[in-house]
Design an enzyme around this catalytic site. Structure first.
Site, PDB file in Angstrom:
ATOM      1  N   TYR A  79      -6.252   6.314 -32.274  1.00 31.10           N
ATOM      2  CA  TYR A  79      -6.439   7.113 -33.326  1.00 31.10           C
ATOM      3  C   TYR A  79      -5.614   6.917 -34.542  1.00 31.10           C
ATOM      4  CZ  TYR A  79      -9.672   9.981 -30.516  1.00 31.10           C
ATOM      5  OH  TYR A  79     -10.685  10.411 -29.668  1.00 31.10           O
TER       6      TYR A  79
ATOM      7  N   CYS B 104     -15.849  13.245 -25.242  1.00 36.27           N
ATOM      8  CA  CYS B 104     -14.425  13.427 -25.713  1.00 36.27           C
ATOM      9  C   CYS B 104     -13.656  12.715 -24.541  1.00 36.27           C
ATOM     10  CB  CYS B 104     -14.247  14.746 -25.919  1.00 36.27           C
ATOM     11  SG  CYS B 104     -12.538  15.287 -26.123  1.00 36.27           S
TER      12      CYS B 104
END
Length: 306
Positions: free
Chosen positions: A174, A43
């Site tokens: 994103y 992450c």
């Protein structure tokens, strides 16, 4: 996403950052050995905290638990540990630490998370404040030569740079990857590359984002750059060109990667497995690509001449 806003501070209710002062959120005391940083190498938001903990030399002060690279709709899991159980918390799922804090916790189970070991409950998962407070609140426990990640001399400009990086680059990839329409994707793509071109130009005549020393801004940009070619270029359709085709940003990223505290926190296989397996809506087959060849991260960067 709404985060648990609690902070771990040296003085109750007050930040050691001269730009802050009194706080209006719950605070917990700085106490070596009390907290466990739960993170995932896959992450980018969690990778920040791993890097900062390492740069500041806090490994013996704040323990760290690492989850596996994938998760289901419930939680990240400790499948890298023997028996799939975190050896300090005794948990199989990070979700258990959130439920120890609030049995009806209604929001996402995210990493990084600072967990109070005595109660095994999450203290905070507010990732930008976690790294901020590792610097300002844990200073008494930094290694002697720890970098000054938040220099006061350029603080205002650094905040502006970090904000642009957050909105246009960290979130920008994103925004491309999860765009729900062609129009949304096109707009997100243009915004992202405008920002990356700006960074390419900014770093032409300075070694790091704020000058000749590494700051928090570099940490925040690096975790996105490290994932760009293996994930964002293809998986998120950020494919105008690869990072490795941008001479300045590519050299800058390699410079950081080869700096102690950065490269050893990156696991490209875990990164690829996380994105290509978890994002079933983008990659329904779950197939993880074998490429690209990432060996060039170790090649000379020449940035010491900047």
């Amino acid at each position: 996403m709404t985060y648990l806003p609690d902070r771990i501070t040296k003085v109750e209710g007050r930040s050691q950052d001269p730009h802050e002062g009194d706080l209006d959120v719950p605070t917990w005391p700085v106490e070596p050995g009390r907290y466990r940083l739960v993170a995932a190498r896959a992450c980018p938001w969690a990778n920040r905290s791993i890097i900062v903990r390492t740069l500041l030399g806090l490994e013996d002060v704040i323990s760290m638990g690492l989850t596996g690279p994938t998760h289901d709709e419930r939680s990240w899991t400790f499948d890298l540990d023997p028996g799939g159980v975190d050896p300090v918390l005794g948990y199989e799922r990070l979700q258990q630490a959130y439920f120890a804090r609030d049995p009806d916790y209604p929001r996402g189970i995210t990493v990084p998370a600072m967990v109070d070991v005595p109660t095994k409950a999450v203290v905070t998962n507010d990732f930008p404040w976690i790294t901020h407070d590792l610097f300002f609140e844990w200073r008494d426990h930094h290694r002697p030569d720890a970098p000054g990640l938040w220099p006061d001399a350029c603080r205002e400009e650094m905040e502006e740079v970090m904000q642009r990086i957050f909105t246009e680059v960290n979130n920008g990839v994103y925004r491309c990857g999860f765009a729900g329409s062609q129009e949304a994707y096109d707009a997100a793509y243009d915004r992202l590359w405008t920002a990356l071109d700006w960074l390419e130009e900014r770093l032409t005549d300075r070694r790091y984002l704020m000058g000749d020393a590494i700051t928090e801004a570099d940490v925040r940009l690096f975790t996105t750059l490290a994932r760009f070619d293996p994930v964002y270029h293809g998986h998120f359709k950020c494919n105008r060109n690869k990072l490795s085709e941008m001479p300045v940003l590519w050299a800058y990223a390699r410079d950081l990667f080869q700096t102690p505290g950065f490269g050893e926190t990156v696991d490209f296989e875990q990164i690829k497995r996380h994105y290509y397996v978890v994002h079933e809506d983008i990659n329904p087959s779950g197939i993880v690509p074998k490429g690209p060849d990432l060996a060039d991260w170790h090649t000379p960067h020449g940035r010491e001449r900047v």
